[in-house]
Design an enzyme around this catalytic site. Structure first.
Site, mmCIF file in Angstrom:
data_model
loop_
_atom_site.group_PDB
_atom_site.id
_atom_site.type_symbol
_atom_site.label_atom_id
_atom_site.label_comp_id
_atom_site.label_asym_id
_atom_site.label_seq_id
_atom_site.Cartn_x
_atom_site.Cartn_y
_atom_site.Cartn_z
ATOM 1 N N GLU A 226 0.845 -1.195 0.000
ATOM 2 C CA GLU A 226 0.000 0.000 0.000
ATOM 3 C C GLU A 226 0.880 1.245 0.000
ATOM 4 O O GLU A 226 1.825 1.330 0.776
ATOM 5 C CB GLU A 226 -0.891 0.015 1.246
ATOM 6 C CG GLU A 226 -1.619 1.334 1.479
ATOM 7 C CD GLU A 226 -2.083 1.490 2.927
ATOM 8 O OE1 GLU A 226 -2.264 2.656 3.352
ATOM 9 O OE2 GLU A 226 -2.253 0.473 3.626
ATOM 10 N N GLY B 276 2.031 1.204 14.348
ATOM 11 C CA GLY B 276 2.936 0.742 15.383
ATOM 12 C C GLY B 276 3.364 -0.698 15.247
ATOM 13 O O GLY B 276 3.925 -1.275 16.187
ATOM 14 N N LYS C 198 -9.583 -2.427 8.917
ATOM 15 C CA LYS C 198 -8.275 -2.038 9.445
ATOM 16 C C LYS C 198 -8.426 -1.544 10.873
ATOM 17 O O LYS C 198 -9.064 -0.525 11.130
ATOM 18 C CB LYS C 198 -7.694 -0.938 8.547
ATOM 19 C CG LYS C 198 -6.393 -0.341 9.055
ATOM 20 C CD LYS C 198 -5.836 0.629 8.017
ATOM 21 C CE LYS C 198 -5.888 2.040 8.473
ATOM 22 N NZ LYS C 198 -5.208 2.961 7.538
ATOM 23 N N SER D 60 7.854 1.531 8.300
ATOM 24 C CA SER D 60 9.282 1.825 8.341
ATOM 25 C C SER D 60 10.124 0.597 8.629
ATOM 26 O O SER D 60 11.326 0.579 8.333
ATOM 27 C CB SER D 60 9.558 2.892 9.402
ATOM 28 O OG SER D 60 9.113 2.463 10.680
#
Length: 212
Positions: A43, A162, A133, A183
């Site tokens: 995504e 997170g 989600k 990340s």
């Protein structure tokens, strides 16, 4: 309205990659890395013109590899139109907006709405959205998934916000169907763990794997 279940995107895929605001070159690099790891659901959140360019480029890469790439942070019906024009395979929103959901489904794109409460889950179900989600997952906590599985056994939750290689298996074990990581993909120390999760091997703390 054409109803398309998000299971066509995520069924059997315990890890989804989220590549936010990285630009075209870095997005292409990490999309290719995700595919190579076996993370075939990707995504790209779209919040700027550069993000849209990156989405278009990654859609082309995904098409060449046989995978779909979706648009995230879709907040308006105009955003749905932009995602469809870029060739996105699906749309994702941080919250639940019925107009955005309907526009996405009418465009032939599976839609993943963000939810955090029983009322939002119920409203999404009324729209026929059984994949939802859970956001922000790290704030909601693992026990949220266990609690919601009781009244909503028909819902498949994607834990987002997170998530990384170190806590993903715990959320899968708690009932999340998929975890979405961002990340962490750029951290070499986490890549092996993410690859193992994506391919169903679990983490070092859960060698048998985790999932619903």
């Amino acid at each position: 309205m054409t109803m398309i279940n998000f299971g066509s995107v995520l069924a059997g895929r315990p890890v989804m990659a989220i590549l936010r605001g990285l630009g075209v070159e870095a997005s292409l690099h990490l999309t290719a890395r995700a595919f190579d790891l076996g993370i075939t659901a990707v995504e790209l959140p779209v919040q700027t013109a550069d993000d849209l360019d990156a989405l278009t480029a990654c859609v082309e890469l995904g098409r060449a590899r046989g995978y779909g790439v979706g648009a995230g942070t879709v907040l308006t019906t105009e955003g749905v139109a932009d995602a469809a024009a870029a060739g996105a395979a699906f749309t994702v929103s941080p919250g639940l907006d019925a107009d955005v959901a309907r526009a996405s489904l009418e465009a032939g794109l599976p839609h993943l709405p963000g939810v955090a409460t029983a009322s939002e889950i119920t409203a999404a179900l009324r729209l026929g959205l059984t994949w939802q989600k859970a956001f922000p997952a790290s704030v909601l906590g693992r026990h949220w998934f266990t609690a919601m599985a009781g009244p909503f056994p028909q819902v498949d939750f994607v834990a987002t916000g997170g998530m990384d290689a170190h806590n993903a298996a715990d959320y899968l074990a708690a009932g999340a169907r998929t975890v979405a990581v961002g990340s962490a993909l750029a951290d070499p120390a986490q890549l092996e763990l993410l690859a193992r999760l994506a391919n169903g091997a679990g983490s070092d703390d859960d060698p048998t794997g985790a999932g619903k």
